[in-house]
Design an enzyme around this catalytic site. Structure first.
Site, PDB file in Angstrom:
ATOM      1  CB  SER A 131      -0.949   0.030   1.223  1.00  0.00           C
ATOM      2  OG  SER A 131      -1.566   1.482   1.425  1.00  0.00           O
ATOM      3  CE1 TYR A 144      -4.016  -1.207   5.198  1.00  0.00           C
ATOM      4  CE2 TYR A 144      -3.388   1.010   4.569  1.00  0.00           C
ATOM      5  CZ  TYR A 144      -3.715  -0.446   4.086  1.00  0.00           C
ATOM      6  OH  TYR A 144      -3.700  -0.838   2.947  1.00  0.00           O
TER       7      TYR A 144
END
Length: 259
Positions: A131, A144
């Protein structure tokens, strides 16, 4: 693609989203694919669709079963399974621990199982879905962002340590992708990710191109390279820009009554 055709491939978190798109693309290119997902029904559905084998379960421990399903060896392992939790330090320990386990330690545990085989034969390919949060950050979600930074660091370490011994490593760093995970990000995702979101199939296209070109950093959103350079070149200015987004996020939350 000669690198992929005939390869024995494992994709974790492949019951939907990016993982399913990767599994479909690898199968279309002539690879022998194992589809992994915690949801056994989703894994089975994707596997049946593409003529692959489903090996459901926790991504942290599926290497032995996947290797057996592929006839005794794995050529490409896609560590794609991931989770996202909102919040900062106030997020509970369970959210932080699950983020660490799924987004980082599943990669470590897979590599631990794969490396002896790969080093012995002098080849192997590890594809980590990281990501853009791993090279930038993600407002509203410290677990995250932090765990994805760690996932990138582990992929970098693998590449730096083993590339001269035939181990190829790729870190896939998309921004918004139209998946259930994007939907779950709420206002933060709407503000930061949704405007430039792409389809999972576009990520799969970028991954296959990155493998063929032997690129470590695979950026399905090319503008991430510019943001990454800005972060390194003038970190304070970059942080100021992110903080501006944070203030917009707080205003959106306040307006919706969720702040």
């Amino acid at each position: 693609m000669g690198t992929v055709r005939g390869a024995r491939v494992v994709v974790t978190g492949a019951g939907g989203g990016i993982g399913a798109a990767l599994a479909r693309r690898f199968a279309a290119e002539g690879a022998q694919v194992v589809v992994n997902d915690l949801d056994a029904a989703k894994a089975a559905a994707v596997a049946e669709e593409i003529g692959a084998t489903a090996v459901p379960g926790d991504a942290s421990g599926i290497v032995p079963a996947a290797r057996e399903a592929l006839g005794g060896a794995i050529d490409i392992f896609c560590a794609n399974a991931g989770v996202g939790h909102d919040g900062g330090p106030e997020a509970d320990d369970e959210a932080w621990q699950q983020s660490w386990d799924v987004n980082v330690m599943a990669h470590v545990r897979a590599a631990r199982e794969l490396l002896p085989e790969w080093l012995e034969r002098g080849s192997g390919r590890f594809v980590a879905t990281v990501s853009a949060a791993g090279i930038l950050t993600m407002i509203g979600s410290a677990p995250y962002a932090v765990s994805k930074h760690a996932a990138l660091a582990f992929a970098e370490w693998l590449s730096a340590t083993y590339r001269h011994r035939g181990i190829a490593v790729h870190a896939v760093c998309p921004q918004g992708v139209r998946t259930d995970m994007l939907t779950a990000t709420g206002a933060a995702g709407d503000l930061v990710l949704a405007p430039t979101a792409i389809e999972p199939e576009q990520v799969a296209d970028a991954v296959l191109a990155g493998i063929e070109e032997e690129r470590f950093l695979i950026l399905p959103h090319p503008e991430v390279a510019r943001h990454y350079a800005a972060r390194a070149g003038d970190t304070d200015r970059w942080l100021g820009g992110i903080n501006k987004l944070q203030r917009k996020f707080e205003a959106l939350e306040a307006a919706s009554g969720s702040g």
